[in-house]
Design a protein around this motif. Sequence first.
Motif, short mmCIF file in Angstrom:
data_model
loop_
_atom_site.label_atom_id
_atom_site.label_comp_id
_atom_site.label_asym_id
_atom_site.label_seq_id
_atom_site.Cartn_x
_atom_site.Cartn_y
_atom_site.Cartn_z
N ASP A 285 0.83 -1.20 0.00
CA ASP A 285 0.00 0.00 0.00
C ASP A 285 0.86 1.26 0.00
O ASP A 285 0.56 2.24 -0.70
CB ASP A 285 -0.93 0.01 1.21
CG ASP A 285 -2.05 -1.01 1.08
OD1 ASP A 285 -2.27 -1.53 -0.03
OD2 ASP A 285 -2.72 -1.31 2.10
N SER A 289 1.55 3.95 -3.78
CA SER A 289 1.32 5.40 -3.87
C SER A 289 2.52 6.10 -4.51
O SER A 289 2.36 6.99 -5.36
CB SER A 289 1.05 5.98 -2.48
OG SER A 289 -0.14 5.44 -1.93
N SER A 308 -5.36 1.70 -1.52
CA SER A 308 -4.75 0.40 -1.22
C SER A 308 -4.51 -0.35 -2.52
O SER A 308 -5.20 -0.12 -3.53
CB SER A 308 -5.64 -0.43 -0.31
OG SER A 308 -5.16 -1.76 -0.19
N VAL A 309 -3.54 -1.24 -2.50
CA VAL A 309 -3.29 -2.07 -3.68
C VAL A 309 -4.51 -2.91 -4.01
O VAL A 309 -4.73 -3.28 -5.18
CB VAL A 309 -2.04 -2.97 -3.43
CG1 VAL A 309 -2.33 -4.05 -2.40
CG2 VAL A 309 -1.55 -3.59 -4.73
#
Length: 328
Positions: A285, A289, A308-309
Amino acid sequence: MKYELPCAIVRDLLPSYVEGLTEAETSAAVKEHLKGCDDCRKRCESMSGGEEAAVPDEREVDYLKTVRRKNGKRVLTAAVLAVVLVLGCIGTHAFFIGAPAAGISVRANTVQEGNIVRVSFANLDSATTLVGWKTETVGDTVSITARKVLVSPFHSPQLSAGMEVDTTEVTKIMAFGQLIWQDGLEIDYHTNRLLENRTPYVGNASAVGNLISFMDLDSGCTMELQTAKEPYGVTLHFAQPIKEDRRFLMEGNAFVLLALVDNLGQVSWDDPSGYAGTLTLAEADAAVSDRLRSYNMEHSTDFPPLGSVKGYGTDSFGLQLLQNMLGI
């Protein structure tokens, strides 16, 4: 010695006897039996309404048999015609009308030049060809469809096709029900296959195994699942050493696994050379970004972060963007 017909045979003959369709010798034998058998006689009377069956002459019997043969031929002819009609309908549908081309049988690629996106298609089924191409625009989405028919003298094989789409007022291009382009991003055939194998549970070993089989990994591996407690994890044990210049594939696909297995919290891997690693959901996560920020700067895009992924595993666009950010 005169032969006496058994009751069982007489009962089988009675329907034809009552209708007068038995030969004269057979009728005489049945009649003789009925004289001495009350049970068979009662059966005969109930079938004939109490009247004794008439013994027809030979010409009448031949005529009735001819009628039966003709009726049988008519029934057979009708059955054959029905089969021919059904086969004709099936053939017409298969060779002329066709069925909607399934997304899995057609691979699409896009090349963008300004506002024009050139779409090319590769038919993956050599036994069929694509006809009746249609392009429909609804809102901001262009949908491309075609019909798939069997190759025949009427339709020669078509292994590829192409068209241009003006995207001035369009943000998405769909082909055969699957997303192939969105906001300047080409959605790869492989990405759609990965998304189809998304699974909510890491404990579903077969589903996770199918997902891994679609990933671009250098060598075969065995899979070990950890589902006793959180974070639930997957460990991949590679049978052959992974080359240094190819290790980014494993590291990138660890992000993809976390995105496509809903309750997966950790991915680990190792190989015989000693190369090993672990990626947790929290690490992914944080990293994604930074990856998105770098990707936007490099490509002059402004795709928003998804937090979030996991958010990148919900649709084809997000999954493609994740793979592009990771360079896999």
